[in-house]
Design an enzyme around this catalytic site. Structure first.
Site, mmCIF file in Angstrom:
data_model
loop_
_atom_site.group_PDB
_atom_site.id
_atom_site.type_symbol
_atom_site.label_atom_id
_atom_site.label_comp_id
_atom_site.label_asym_id
_atom_site.label_seq_id
_atom_site.Cartn_x
_atom_site.Cartn_y
_atom_site.Cartn_z
ATOM 1 N N ASP A 120 -7.973 -5.438 0.073
ATOM 2 C CA ASP A 120 -8.453 -6.312 -1.001
ATOM 3 C C ASP A 120 -8.059 -7.767 -0.824
ATOM 4 O O ASP A 120 -8.567 -8.628 -1.533
ATOM 5 C CB ASP A 120 -7.916 -5.806 -2.353
ATOM 6 C CG ASP A 120 -8.486 -4.446 -2.712
ATOM 7 O OD1 ASP A 120 -9.693 -4.273 -2.534
ATOM 8 O OD2 ASP A 120 -7.732 -3.573 -3.133
ATOM 9 N N HIS A 129 0.849 -1.190 0.000
ATOM 10 C CA HIS A 129 0.000 0.000 0.000
ATOM 11 C C HIS A 129 0.881 1.235 0.000
ATOM 12 O O HIS A 129 1.956 1.227 0.605
ATOM 13 C CB HIS A 129 -0.907 0.011 1.246
ATOM 14 C CG HIS A 129 -2.050 0.952 1.113
ATOM 15 N ND1 HIS A 129 -1.940 2.279 1.429
ATOM 16 C CD2 HIS A 129 -3.312 0.756 0.667
ATOM 17 C CE1 HIS A 129 -3.102 2.866 1.186
ATOM 18 N NE2 HIS A 129 -3.948 1.971 0.718
HETATM 19 N N1 CMC Z 1 4.208 -7.555 -4.701
HETATM 20 C C1 CMC Z 1 5.549 -7.499 -4.880
HETATM 21 N N2 CMC Z 1 6.287 -6.388 -4.763
HETATM 22 C C2 CMC Z 1 5.641 -5.262 -4.468
HETATM 23 C C3 CMC Z 1 4.253 -5.227 -4.270
HETATM 24 C C4 CMC Z 1 3.527 -6.421 -4.386
HETATM 25 N N3 CMC Z 1 2.216 -6.445 -4.221
HETATM 26 N N4 CMC Z 1 3.865 -3.960 -3.974
HETATM 27 C C5 CMC Z 1 4.988 -3.218 -3.996
HETATM 28 N N5 CMC Z 1 6.061 -3.997 -4.281
HETATM 29 C C6 CMC Z 1 7.457 -3.574 -4.349
HETATM 30 C C7 CMC Z 1 7.787 -2.909 -5.680
HETATM 31 O O1 CMC Z 1 8.233 -3.857 -6.626
HETATM 32 C C8 CMC Z 1 8.866 -1.939 -5.263
HETATM 33 O O2 CMC Z 1 10.053 -2.675 -5.096
HETATM 34 P P1 CMC Z 1 11.519 -1.966 -5.339
HETATM 35 O O3 CMC Z 1 11.546 -0.750 -4.457
HETATM 36 O O4 CMC Z 1 12.489 -3.023 -4.915
HETATM 37 O O5 CMC Z 1 11.572 -1.625 -6.794
HETATM 38 C C9 CMC Z 1 8.429 -1.475 -3.870
HETATM 39 O O6 CMC Z 1 7.651 -2.578 -3.350
HETATM 40 C C10 CMC Z 1 7.590 -0.218 -3.868
HETATM 41 O O7 CMC Z 1 6.545 -0.393 -4.826
HETATM 42 P P2 CMC Z 1 5.786 0.811 -5.509
HETATM 43 O O8 CMC Z 1 4.981 0.282 -6.635
HETATM 44 O O9 CMC Z 1 6.769 1.914 -5.805
HETATM 45 O O10 CMC Z 1 4.918 1.302 -4.299
HETATM 46 P P3 CMC Z 1 3.571 2.104 -4.389
HETATM 47 O O11 CMC Z 1 3.391 2.789 -3.112
HETATM 48 O O12 CMC Z 1 3.539 2.932 -5.620
HETATM 49 O O13 CMC Z 1 2.541 0.890 -4.610
HETATM 50 C C11 CMC Z 1 0.631 -0.429 -4.685
HETATM 51 C C12 CMC Z 1 1.390 0.665 -3.927
HETATM 52 C C13 CMC Z 1 -0.657 -0.710 -3.949
HETATM 53 C C14 CMC Z 1 0.328 0.073 -6.101
HETATM 54 C C15 CMC Z 1 1.505 -1.710 -4.754
HETATM 55 O O14 CMC Z 1 1.822 -2.151 -3.455
HETATM 56 C C16 CMC Z 1 0.830 -2.826 -5.554
HETATM 57 O O15 CMC Z 1 0.946 -2.853 -6.785
HETATM 58 N N6 CMC Z 1 0.103 -3.769 -4.856
HETATM 59 C C17 CMC Z 1 -0.659 -4.789 -5.550
HETATM 60 C C18 CMC Z 1 -1.995 -4.214 -6.011
HETATM 61 C C19 CMC Z 1 -2.959 -4.015 -4.852
HETATM 62 O O16 CMC Z 1 -3.128 -4.868 -3.995
HETATM 63 N N7 CMC Z 1 -3.646 -2.860 -4.862
HETATM 64 C C20 CMC Z 1 -4.649 -2.523 -3.842
HETATM 65 C C21 CMC Z 1 -4.205 -1.394 -2.973
HETATM 66 S S1 CMC Z 1 -5.206 -1.220 -1.493
HETATM 67 C C22 CMC Z 1 -6.806 -0.841 -2.008
HETATM 68 C C23 CMC Z 1 -6.908 0.424 -2.752
HETATM 69 O O17 CMC Z 1 -6.492 1.479 -2.275
HETATM 70 O O18 CMC Z 1 -7.457 0.390 -3.862
#
Ligand code: CMC
Length: 431
Positions: free
Chosen positions: A364, A307
């Site tokens: 989720d 998140h």
């Molecule tokens: N699985 C594997 N690695 C992950 C994941 C994951 N679910 N989420 C983040 N990472 C890693 C990512 O690869 C990155 O690694 P590095 O720094 O080594 O390159 C690091 O963690 C930071 O990721 P980010 O994408 O820069 O972080 P963010 O804050 O932009 O992402 C997120 C938040 C929710 C988009 C992401 O965690 C994700 O894609 N999760 C899966 C989708 C999901 O479950 N979404 C629902 C969010 S909660 C409900 C809502 O608000 O809608």
């Protein structure tokens, strides 16, 4: 308290910017005069460090795993409130008195029907159309069927539009499901509560009347309460941004629905179940999926994990997990996907990659298992999230409209394209 300032030195000149402090002690540098004073802008891809507004609606602390609506902890609301009461709280700022709640419920009932002509729209969508696309189009179309009435005051107009949206979106969601299955549409009933009405409109049929179960109604209420607001998330930011151009509320909400559809946002609840089903089809071993999620060369991510704000366990996921067990127990059912989800969580939370990246289950991760148990089809999962998020979108839109400092949302950019060049006539261009 004395005003604190942050100092910024550019080309040897010092500029001071006030530090503003929220009620829970969060601090921000107010750079609203930055460009005027320095000629510079900030660069913050994804707005991870940007506060776009001041808000009194929802507080979250991502480090401690705290979520409160209007000051009330999410755990207390999930335990004691209903979705309608929570919607009232978010939109109006205070919990309603009995009289206010009754009035709000009457208004929701009054506006629960959908214009009959709108059914033609529903019927024109291809059967396989995703319900989120249908919902966003239909919400936008509401404006054509329910235009502003000039005789009404602005406040009256907003109240009617708000209740209309809350009530009709639920009816339209159930309607789209019935039509997609080729079934008879079930109309809303005044004698049923908001959540019971929805389940009845989804599952009642002339040949098999739907029996309302209070425990399942409670579970749906909690599901929606947990989704009701989450401060400046992607879809809410979209509602505020589109709303800042002073479009009507329907158009702003329709934009929010489109943003929510994405798998990184609300679409994740559908993606989680698809992932769990894939693990099940592959024999149930979670480890290869964990390895894939860690592999930088593989775009796969563990859906329902991670998140932008929570760097600890999402408080909503904790409650949702409990609701999974409650609902499955009530239905005397076992869902093998819950076992897989628990295993996935257990292995991931011990893995250094997930520990180092602060990746925990989000709302989720378990919500799809609750929805499956309630009988909601997979492609309707994100629609369920959208119904839940409506009060949040509405209250954030309303707050933005009432904000005296409100401005058109218009970010800037750093241009990195080619410099100025001469136009080349088509016959002089290189093939
Ligand atoms: N699985 C594997 N690695 C992950 C994941 C994951 N679910 N989420 C983040 N990472 C890693 C990512 O690869 C990155 O690694 P590095 O720094 O080594 O390159 C690091 O963690 C930071 O990721 P980010 O994408 O820069 O972080 P963010 O804050 O932009 O992402 C997120 C938040 C929710 C988009 C992401 O965690 C994700 O894609 N999760 C899966 C989708 C999901 O479950 N979404 C629902 C969010 S909660 C409900 C809502 O608000 O809608």
């Amino acid at each position: 308290m004395t005003q604190e300032y942050a100092k910024l030195i550019i080309d040897g000149k010092t500029y001071e910017f006030p530090i503003i402090v929220g009620t829970e002690g969060e601090r921000a540098i107010d750079i609203s005069t930055l460009r005027k004073e320095t000629g510079l802008i900030t660069f913050d891809p994804g707005y991870a460090n940007t506060g776009s507004c001041k808000s009194s609606i929802t507080f979250m602390d991502g480090e401690k795993g705290i979520l409160r609506y209007r000051g009330y902890p999410i755990e207390q609301l999930a335990e004691h409130s209903t979705f309608v009461e929570t919607a009232y709280l978010l939109i109006n700022g205070e919990l309603p008195t009995r009289k206010q709640l009754n009035r709000f419920s009457v208004l929701l009932n009054d506006h629960s029907m959908v214009h009959e002509d709108m059914r033609h729209f529903f019927q024109s969508f291809p059967r396989r159309a995703h319900p989120m696309g249908i919902l966003s189009s239909m919400v936008n179309a509401l404006r054509a069927f329910y235009p502003e009435i000039p005789e009404r005051s602005e406040e009256e107009e907003i109240n009617v539009t708000v209740t209309r949206l809350l009530s009709k979106v639920r009816t339209m969601a159930a309607m789209s499901y019935k039509i997609s299955r080729g079934h008879m549409v079930v109309y809303p009933r005044h004698d049923l509560s908001y959540a019971a009405n929805f389940l009845n409109m989804m599952f009642h049929s002339p040949v098999r009347p739907y029996v309302i179960d209070d425990d399942l109604v409670d579970a749906l209420n909690v599901f929606w309460i947990l989704h009701a607001d989450h401060e400046q998330n992607c879809s809410t930011a979209a509602v505020r941004l589109v709303g800042s151009a002073r479009v009507n509320l329907y158009a702003a909400i329709s934009a929010g629905i489109c943003a929510l559809w994405g798998p990184l946002h609300g679409g994740a609840n559908q993606a989680v179940i698809e992932m769990l089903l894939q693990i099940q089809e592959n024999g149930g071993d979670v480890r290869p999926f964990i390895e894939r999620a860690k592999d930088k060369n593989d775009p796969f991510r563990l859906m329902g994990f991670g998140h932008r704000v929570y760097k600890t366990y999402d408080p909503r996921a904790k409650i949702m997990q409990k609701i999974c067990y409650k609902v499955l127990k009530k239905l005397k059912r076992h869902d093998p996907l819950l076992d897989i989800a628990r295993k996935l969580e257990e292995v991931a939370l011990k893995d250094p990659y997930f520990i180092d990246h602060n990746l925990y289950p989000n709302v989720d991760f378990y919500s799809g298992i609750v929805l499956r148990a309630l009988g909601i089809p997979l492609n309707m999962f994100t629609v369920m999230f959208a119904i839940g998020r409506l009060p949040g979108w509405i209250s954030q839109w309303k707050e933005s409209m009432e904000d005296p400092q409100w401005k058109l949302h218009r970010p800037r950019q750093i241009y990195i394209g080619v410099g100025e060049r001469e136009y080349i006539p088509i016959d002089k261009r290189e093939e």
